[in-house]
Design a protein around this motif. Sequence first.
Motif, PDB file in Angstrom:
ATOM      1  N   ARG A  94       0.838  -1.202   0.000  1.00  0.00           N
ATOM      2  CA  ARG A  94       0.000   0.000   0.000  1.00  0.00           C
ATOM      3  C   ARG A  94       0.878   1.260   0.000  1.00  0.00           C
ATOM      4  O   ARG A  94       0.620   2.209  -0.747  1.00  0.00           O
ATOM      5  CB  ARG A  94      -0.922  -0.013   1.222  1.00  0.00           C
ATOM      6  CG  ARG A  94      -1.927   1.121   1.240  1.00  0.00           C
ATOM      7  CD  ARG A  94      -2.903   0.997   2.416  1.00  0.00           C
ATOM      8  NE  ARG A  94      -3.797  -0.148   2.235  1.00  0.00           N
ATOM      9  CZ  ARG A  94      -3.741  -1.290   2.951  1.00  0.00           C
ATOM     10  NH1 ARG A  94      -2.872  -1.428   3.920  1.00  0.00           N
ATOM     11  NH2 ARG A  94      -4.580  -2.266   2.711  1.00  0.00           N
ATOM     12  N   ALA A  95       1.908   1.275   0.826  1.00  0.00           N
ATOM     13  CA  ALA A  95       2.807   2.432   0.884  1.00  0.00           C
ATOM     14  C   ALA A  95       3.498   2.640  -0.463  1.00  0.00           C
ATOM     15  O   ALA A  95       3.622   3.772  -0.941  1.00  0.00           O
ATOM     16  CB  ALA A  95       3.835   2.254   1.996  1.00  0.00           C
ATOM     17  N   LEU A  98       0.903   4.015  -2.965  1.00  0.00           N
ATOM     18  CA  LEU A  98       0.613   5.428  -2.714  1.00  0.00           C
ATOM     19  C   LEU A  98       1.784   6.318  -3.144  1.00  0.00           C
ATOM     20  O   LEU A  98       1.577   7.416  -3.670  1.00  0.00           O
ATOM     21  CB  LEU A  98       0.260   5.652  -1.251  1.00  0.00           C
ATOM     22  CG  LEU A  98      -1.080   5.043  -0.819  1.00  0.00           C
ATOM     23  CD1 LEU A  98      -1.286   5.202   0.680  1.00  0.00           C
ATOM     24  CD2 LEU A  98      -2.237   5.657  -1.587  1.00  0.00           C
ATOM     25  N   LEU A 101       1.487   6.581  -6.886  1.00  0.00           N
ATOM     26  CA  LEU A 101       0.432   7.533  -7.245  1.00  0.00           C
ATOM     27  C   LEU A 101       0.868   8.970  -6.980  1.00  0.00           C
ATOM     28  O   LEU A 101       0.589   9.872  -7.788  1.00  0.00           O
ATOM     29  CB  LEU A 101      -0.843   7.228  -6.461  1.00  0.00           C
ATOM     30  CG  LEU A 101      -1.601   5.962  -6.839  1.00  0.00           C
ATOM     31  CD1 LEU A 101      -2.820   5.788  -5.943  1.00  0.00           C
ATOM     32  CD2 LEU A 101      -2.004   5.971  -8.298  1.00  0.00           C
ATOM     33  N   GLY A 102       1.536   9.187  -5.854  1.00  0.00           N
ATOM     34  CA  GLY A 102       2.016  10.525  -5.532  1.00  0.00           C
ATOM     35  C   GLY A 102       3.005  11.038  -6.560  1.00  0.00           C
ATOM     36  O   GLY A 102       2.955  12.202  -6.975  1.00  0.00           O
TER      37      GLY A 102
END
Length: 180
Positions: A94-95, A98, A101-102
């Motif tokens: 998940r990290a 993200l 995506l960032g």
Amino acid sequence: MSTVELLLHPVRLRIVQTMLGRDTITTRELAALLPDVPAATLYRHVGTLVDGGVVRVVAEQPIRGAVERTLALDTARVSVNPDDPALDNPDAVRAGFLACLGSLATAFDHYLDSPQPNLGRDLAGFRQLAFTATDDEWRTAIQAIYDALVPLVTRTEHPEGARRRLFATVSVPADDRRAT
């Protein structure tokens, strides 16, 4: 450290994404493209990527008492083995997702802040599709996309007018069951 562990760290993932599509990049150029990452942090994570074999040092040049390194990404090491046990940690995945995506959001922001962005002219944009396919049909589609992109990714000479482009995919089985 496995490739997954190397790549799922947010700063290292941003470094790798910044290097994608570039033959080489100096540490100074990398720092300029990632101005929000403190220099000491950037150099530490570049060192970790070099130690892990994801990034190679292809040249070193002394500049004012320091050594500037020219780096190249080992694109074969950027792929993650889906059977890597490190992917069993949902929080780490998940990290990493993200962070990915960032990084894409930052790249899109930079594009929108550029002089006269035009999504149609620049072939830029974002899309989301939903479809139904068997696993074998989806594997075939993914392979076709990969086969179409490999010549562009691996070429060493770029024709006039070519520019670096980012292409990202996310594939998630959509569960249509409603929570009750």
